[in-house]
Design a protein around this motif. Structure first.
Motif, PDB file in Angstrom:
ATOM      1  N   VAL A 293       0.845  -1.196   0.000  1.00  0.00           N
ATOM      2  CA  VAL A 293       0.000   0.000   0.000  1.00  0.00           C
ATOM      3  C   VAL A 293       0.877   1.242   0.000  1.00  0.00           C
ATOM      4  O   VAL A 293       2.065   1.201   0.335  1.00  0.00           O
ATOM      5  CB  VAL A 293      -0.943   0.043   1.222  1.00  0.00           C
ATOM      6  CG1 VAL A 293      -1.900  -1.130   1.231  1.00  0.00           C
ATOM      7  CG2 VAL A 293      -0.141   0.089   2.524  1.00  0.00           C
ATOM      8  N   GLY A 294       0.274   2.348  -0.381  1.00  0.00           N
ATOM      9  CA  GLY A 294       0.915   3.656  -0.281  1.00  0.00           C
ATOM     10  C   GLY A 294      -0.046   4.623   0.379  1.00  0.00           C
ATOM     11  O   GLY A 294      -1.245   4.342   0.493  1.00  0.00           O
ATOM     12  N   ALA A 295       0.470   5.746   0.817  1.00  0.00           N
ATOM     13  CA  ALA A 295      -0.401   6.724   1.474  1.00  0.00           C
ATOM     14  C   ALA A 295       0.179   8.122   1.333  1.00  0.00           C
ATOM     15  O   ALA A 295       1.388   8.311   1.180  1.00  0.00           O
ATOM     16  CB  ALA A 295      -0.597   6.379   2.949  1.00  0.00           C
ATOM     17  N   LYS A 296      -0.718   9.087   1.370  1.00  0.00           N
ATOM     18  CA  LYS A 296      -0.340  10.499   1.302  1.00  0.00           C
ATOM     19  C   LYS A 296      -0.962  11.234   2.476  1.00  0.00           C
ATOM     20  O   LYS A 296      -2.140  11.050   2.791  1.00  0.00           O
ATOM     21  CB  LYS A 296      -0.857  11.109  -0.001  1.00  0.00           C
ATOM     22  CG  LYS A 296      -0.612  12.618  -0.121  1.00  0.00           C
ATOM     23  CD  LYS A 296      -1.375  13.211  -1.299  1.00  0.00           C
ATOM     24  CE  LYS A 296      -2.798  13.569  -0.921  1.00  0.00           C
ATOM     25  NZ  LYS A 296      -3.524  14.275  -1.997  1.00  0.00           N
ATOM     26  N   VAL A 297      -0.167  12.077   3.143  1.00  0.00           N
ATOM     27  CA  VAL A 297      -0.713  13.001   4.142  1.00  0.00           C
ATOM     28  C   VAL A 297      -0.565  14.417   3.599  1.00  0.00           C
ATOM     29  O   VAL A 297       0.282  14.692   2.742  1.00  0.00           O
ATOM     30  CB  VAL A 297      -0.019  12.861   5.512  1.00  0.00           C
ATOM     31  CG1 VAL A 297      -0.237  11.470   6.082  1.00  0.00           C
ATOM     32  CG2 VAL A 297       1.471  13.170   5.431  1.00  0.00           C
ATOM     33  N   TYR A 309      -6.063  13.514   3.195  1.00  0.00           N
ATOM     34  CA  TYR A 309      -5.233  12.308   3.228  1.00  0.00           C
ATOM     35  C   TYR A 309      -5.754  11.325   2.169  1.00  0.00           C
ATOM     36  O   TYR A 309      -6.946  11.274   1.893  1.00  0.00           O
ATOM     37  CB  TYR A 309      -5.300  11.638   4.596  1.00  0.00           C
ATOM     38  CG  TYR A 309      -4.471  12.299   5.681  1.00  0.00           C
ATOM     39  CD1 TYR A 309      -4.063  13.626   5.601  1.00  0.00           C
ATOM     40  CD2 TYR A 309      -4.100  11.592   6.817  1.00  0.00           C
ATOM     41  CE1 TYR A 309      -3.325  14.221   6.605  1.00  0.00           C
ATOM     42  CE2 TYR A 309      -3.346  12.186   7.834  1.00  0.00           C
ATOM     43  CZ  TYR A 309      -2.976  13.495   7.731  1.00  0.00           C
ATOM     44  OH  TYR A 309      -2.232  14.079   8.727  1.00  0.00           O
ATOM     45  N   ARG A 310      -4.864  10.520   1.614  1.00  0.00           N
ATOM     46  CA  ARG A 310      -5.264   9.541   0.614  1.00  0.00           C
ATOM     47  C   ARG A 310      -4.570   8.203   0.847  1.00  0.00           C
ATOM     48  O   ARG A 310      -3.426   8.146   1.284  1.00  0.00           O
ATOM     49  CB  ARG A 310      -4.930  10.032  -0.806  1.00  0.00           C
ATOM     50  CG  ARG A 310      -5.680  11.291  -1.237  1.00  0.00           C
ATOM     51  CD  ARG A 310      -7.171  11.036  -1.417  1.00  0.00           C
ATOM     52  NE  ARG A 310      -7.876  12.228  -1.856  1.00  0.00           N
ATOM     53  CZ  ARG A 310      -8.461  13.104  -1.039  1.00  0.00           C
ATOM     54  NH1 ARG A 310      -8.414  12.885   0.279  1.00  0.00           N
ATOM     55  NH2 ARG A 310      -9.083  14.157  -1.513  1.00  0.00           N
ATOM     56  N   LYS A 311      -5.299   7.113   0.528  1.00  0.00           N
ATOM     57  CA  LYS A 311      -4.754   5.751   0.621  1.00  0.00           C
ATOM     58  C   LYS A 311      -4.672   5.154  -0.783  1.00  0.00           C
ATOM     59  O   LYS A 311      -5.556   5.404  -1.607  1.00  0.00           O
ATOM     60  CB  LYS A 311      -5.659   4.870   1.497  1.00  0.00           C
ATOM     61  CG  LYS A 311      -5.846   5.369   2.924  1.00  0.00           C
ATOM     62  CD  LYS A 311      -6.880   4.527   3.652  1.00  0.00           C
ATOM     63  CE  LYS A 311      -7.130   5.026   5.065  1.00  0.00           C
ATOM     64  NZ  LYS A 311      -8.202   4.245   5.741  1.00  0.00           N
ATOM     65  N   TYR A 312      -3.640   4.365  -1.016  1.00  0.00           N
ATOM     66  CA  TYR A 312      -3.471   3.728  -2.325  1.00  0.00           C
ATOM     67  C   TYR A 312      -3.206   2.234  -2.131  1.00  0.00           C
ATOM     68  O   TYR A 312      -2.167   1.856  -1.574  1.00  0.00           O
ATOM     69  CB  TYR A 312      -2.293   4.348  -3.082  1.00  0.00           C
ATOM     70  CG  TYR A 312      -2.429   5.831  -3.343  1.00  0.00           C
ATOM     71  CD1 TYR A 312      -3.044   6.300  -4.495  1.00  0.00           C
ATOM     72  CD2 TYR A 312      -1.935   6.759  -2.432  1.00  0.00           C
ATOM     73  CE1 TYR A 312      -3.168   7.667  -4.734  1.00  0.00           C
ATOM     74  CE2 TYR A 312      -2.046   8.126  -2.662  1.00  0.00           C
ATOM     75  CZ  TYR A 312      -2.666   8.579  -3.812  1.00  0.00           C
ATOM     76  OH  TYR A 312      -2.784   9.921  -4.045  1.00  0.00           O
ATOM     77  N   LYS A 313      -4.140   1.418  -2.563  1.00  0.00           N
ATOM     78  CA  LYS A 313      -3.907  -0.023  -2.566  1.00  0.00           C
ATOM     79  C   LYS A 313      -3.250  -0.369  -3.894  1.00  0.00           C
ATOM     80  O   LYS A 313      -3.845  -0.197  -4.969  1.00  0.00           O
ATOM     81  CB  LYS A 313      -5.225  -0.790  -2.404  1.00  0.00           C
ATOM     82  CG  LYS A 313      -5.030  -2.278  -2.158  1.00  0.00           C
ATOM     83  CD  LYS A 313      -6.352  -2.954  -1.813  1.00  0.00           C
ATOM     84  CE  LYS A 313      -6.156  -4.428  -1.512  1.00  0.00           C
ATOM     85  NZ  LYS A 313      -7.430  -5.099  -1.178  1.00  0.00           N
ATOM     86  N   PHE A 330       2.403   7.785  -7.719  1.00  0.00           N
ATOM     87  CA  PHE A 330       2.470   9.126  -8.298  1.00  0.00           C
ATOM     88  C   PHE A 330       1.737   9.225  -9.621  1.00  0.00           C
ATOM     89  O   PHE A 330       1.142  10.269  -9.937  1.00  0.00           O
ATOM     90  CB  PHE A 330       3.926   9.570  -8.437  1.00  0.00           C
ATOM     91  CG  PHE A 330       4.370  10.377  -7.258  1.00  0.00           C
ATOM     92  CD1 PHE A 330       4.271  11.757  -7.263  1.00  0.00           C
ATOM     93  CD2 PHE A 330       4.821   9.755  -6.117  1.00  0.00           C
ATOM     94  CE1 PHE A 330       4.638  12.503  -6.161  1.00  0.00           C
ATOM     95  CE2 PHE A 330       5.195  10.481  -5.006  1.00  0.00           C
ATOM     96  CZ  PHE A 330       5.108  11.871  -5.022  1.00  0.00           C
ATOM     97  N   LEU A 331       1.770   8.163 -10.398  1.00  0.00           N
ATOM     98  CA  LEU A 331       0.987   8.185 -11.632  1.00  0.00           C
ATOM     99  C   LEU A 331      -0.502   8.322 -11.326  1.00  0.00           C
ATOM    100  O   LEU A 331      -1.237   9.063 -11.998  1.00  0.00           O
ATOM    101  CB  LEU A 331       1.252   6.913 -12.442  1.00  0.00           C
ATOM    102  CG  LEU A 331       2.599   6.867 -13.169  1.00  0.00           C
ATOM    103  CD1 LEU A 331       2.842   5.479 -13.756  1.00  0.00           C
ATOM    104  CD2 LEU A 331       2.644   7.924 -14.280  1.00  0.00           C
ATOM    105  N   ARG A 332      -0.958   7.623 -10.296  1.00  0.00           N
ATOM    106  CA  ARG A 332      -2.371   7.730  -9.892  1.00  0.00           C
ATOM    107  C   ARG A 332      -2.654   9.098  -9.276  1.00  0.00           C
ATOM    108  O   ARG A 332      -3.754   9.640  -9.417  1.00  0.00           O
ATOM    109  CB  ARG A 332      -2.717   6.593  -8.918  1.00  0.00           C
ATOM    110  CG  ARG A 332      -2.738   5.229  -9.616  1.00  0.00           C
ATOM    111  CD  ARG A 332      -2.731   4.078  -8.643  1.00  0.00           C
ATOM    112  NE  ARG A 332      -3.891   4.080  -7.747  1.00  0.00           N
ATOM    113  CZ  ARG A 332      -4.067   3.173  -6.790  1.00  0.00           C
ATOM    114  NH1 ARG A 332      -3.175   2.192  -6.619  1.00  0.00           N
ATOM    115  NH2 ARG A 332      -5.130   3.222  -6.013  1.00  0.00           N
ATOM    116  N   ARG A 333      -1.660   9.650  -8.579  1.00  0.00           N
ATOM    117  CA  ARG A 333      -1.828  10.990  -8.013  1.00  0.00           C
ATOM    118  C   ARG A 333      -1.966  12.030  -9.129  1.00  0.00           C
ATOM    119  O   ARG A 333      -2.812  12.928  -9.067  1.00  0.00           O
ATOM    120  CB  ARG A 333      -0.617  11.323  -7.120  1.00  0.00           C
ATOM    121  CG  ARG A 333      -0.472  12.796  -6.711  1.00  0.00           C
ATOM    122  CD  ARG A 333      -1.642  13.223  -5.828  1.00  0.00           C
ATOM    123  NE  ARG A 333      -1.545  14.596  -5.405  1.00  0.00           N
ATOM    124  CZ  ARG A 333      -2.076  15.627  -6.051  1.00  0.00           C
ATOM    125  NH1 ARG A 333      -2.747  15.420  -7.190  1.00  0.00           N
ATOM    126  NH2 ARG A 333      -1.974  16.848  -5.585  1.00  0.00           N
TER     127      ARG A 333
END
Length: 436
Positions: A293-297, A309-313, A330-333
């Motif tokens: 997983v990835g995550a952004k704050v 905030y965002r979560k990435y599975k 980052f591509l999804r961002r």
């Protein structure tokens, strides 16, 4: 089953709160679970369980999944929990004392001992609560406010059956009047949270639309909106005023720290003063290449904005390759760049390699990369110690920044928040994966 949720939905469940401290809430639930052996499993597991789980073996559940407890007896436990959450702890203790005496009279000393332990737990819980309105059985939210520069800060004391169970502070931005700020608070707060029996406000609410909305939201009870201030209300409101003074002092301290950190950061990066207000920080997590997983704050003016905030599975199978994982994130961002513009600064948890990996994506998309930094531990120092270093990408070249201790601690705080958030999400995904 007790469950912590962030939002109220009209799904037939019974809700309590809001509770401002997640740690305090988890502590409360832990105490309740010790006093009342309710099930801990989900509805799906309850229906499919073929034998009692470990909770039954350690006496923290009575295995309703196997029919080891009658429905009426189990609902008695649920009723006890509801009373405790409503602040009616003394009445629950009195009922348990009667059950303990009955068990003792029946020579069931083992059961009597178990009930005695439950009473001790509830006695400790009761001793932690402050009695502020003795004899009042209503649910009351008591609201106090103060203005601080261009914001209104509200304190809401949660009083349940005379006990002060907690508080929450809410900030309303803008230079509006006190009345306008109060109306916004009432609409926004109670559209998302449970309504009490009484909302005590510091002045009369005259907006008919706000009053009508509050009454409309009150589906299960007839809520009162009152500005009456007797001696008891005035005394309790002073508690809220003291809480506001401390909260505003903390806000101003954080604002000062952010101002200093922002100023230094802009100088280090060679960008105009006050040009860094929004910051995103990214982190990744996996278990031996699985459950990745990835995550952004997201921070605004040095303060976490958790709605952003965002979560990435992770969809790709990268066998634990953090670089490819970060590139997918980052591509999804970037796909959301029209709805969510890039921030003033991006922070990565990693070193030069991670910095180059993300920069290559931004460069391919013709996006500016001069505000891209990363933070990583450098273990090449003497005596085996490791320190955090900041790497900065500018015009395709990476340099090492030398921030002050305060600025480095500020960036580490953001990095640690990203790490906490991604680890929490990773744990959820991993647990769900193991159950499946």
């Amino acid at each position: 089953m007790l469950e912590i949720v962030r939002k109220f939905t009209n799904d037939g469940a019974t809700y309590f709160g809001p509770y401002v401290s997640a740690r305090g809430l988890r502590s409360l639930i832990s105490v309740i679970n010790k006093a009342f052996p309710l099930r801990k499993c989900s509805d799906n597991i309850l229906k499919s369980a073929k034998r009692p789980c470990l909770n039954y073996q350690i006496h923290t559940c009575l295995a309703p999944c196997q029919g080891y407890i009658e429905k009426k007896d189990y609902m008695g436990l649920v009723d006890g929990v509801l009373k405790v959450l409503k602040g009616k702890i003394t009445s629950v203790i009195e009922e348990l004392e009667k059950e303990m005496l009955l068990a003792s009279d029946n020579l069931d000393f083992e059961e009597a001992a178990r009930i005695r332990e439950r009473i001790k737990i509830l006695d400790i819980l009761y001793s932690r609560q402050a009695v502020v309105m003795s004899g009042d059985t209503r649910d009351i939210d008591l609201i106090t406010f103060k203005k601080n520069e261009n914001i209104h800060v509200f304190n809401i004391l949660l009083i349940r059956s005379g006990l002060l169970l907690g508080q929450t502070n809410v900030v309303v931005q803008g230079n509006g009047t006190d009345e306008e700020a109060m109306n916004r608070l009432l609409v926004e707060h109670y559209s998302k949270n449970m309504l009490p029996d009484l909302i005590s406000v510091p002045f009369e609410i005259k907006d008919a639309a706000v009053i009508a909305l509050i009454k409309t939201l009150s589906t299960n009870k007839k809520v009162q909106l009152s500005s009456k201030t007797g001696p008891e209300i005035k005394r309790i409101r002073r508690i809220g005023e003291g809480n506001l003074d401390e909260y505003i002092r903390m806000m101003n301290t954080k604002k000062s720290r952010w101002s200093n950190s922002s100023s230094e950061l802009c100088k280090l990066l060679g960008v105009p003063a006050n040009s860094i207000r929004t910051i995103e920080c990214y982190d990744m997590s996996n278990t031996s290449g699985q459950f990745t997983v990835g995550a952004k704050v997201y921070f605004l003016d040095g303060v976490p904005a958790k709605d952003e905030y965002r979560k990435y599975k992770i969809k790709g199978d990268y066998k634990g390759d953090d670089l490819k994982t970060m590139q997918e994130v980052f591509l999804r961002r970037i796909e959301k760049i029209n709805e969510e513009p890039l921030p003033d600064l991006i922070i990565l948890d990693g070193g030069k390699t991670q910095l180059n990996a993300v920069a290559s994506i931004l460069k391919t998309l013709s996006l500016k990369t001069y505000r891209l930094i990363s933070i990583a531990k450098d273990k090449s120092t003497s005596k085996g110690l490791s320190i955090d270093k900041l790497y900065y990408l500018e015009d395709g070249y990476i340099s090492v920044l030398e921030p002050s201790k305060d600025l480095l601690n500020f960036i580490k705080m953001i990095r640690d928040e990203a790490h906490r958030f991604v680890i929490s999400y990773h744990r959820q995904v991993r647990q769900k994966g193991f159950k499946n």
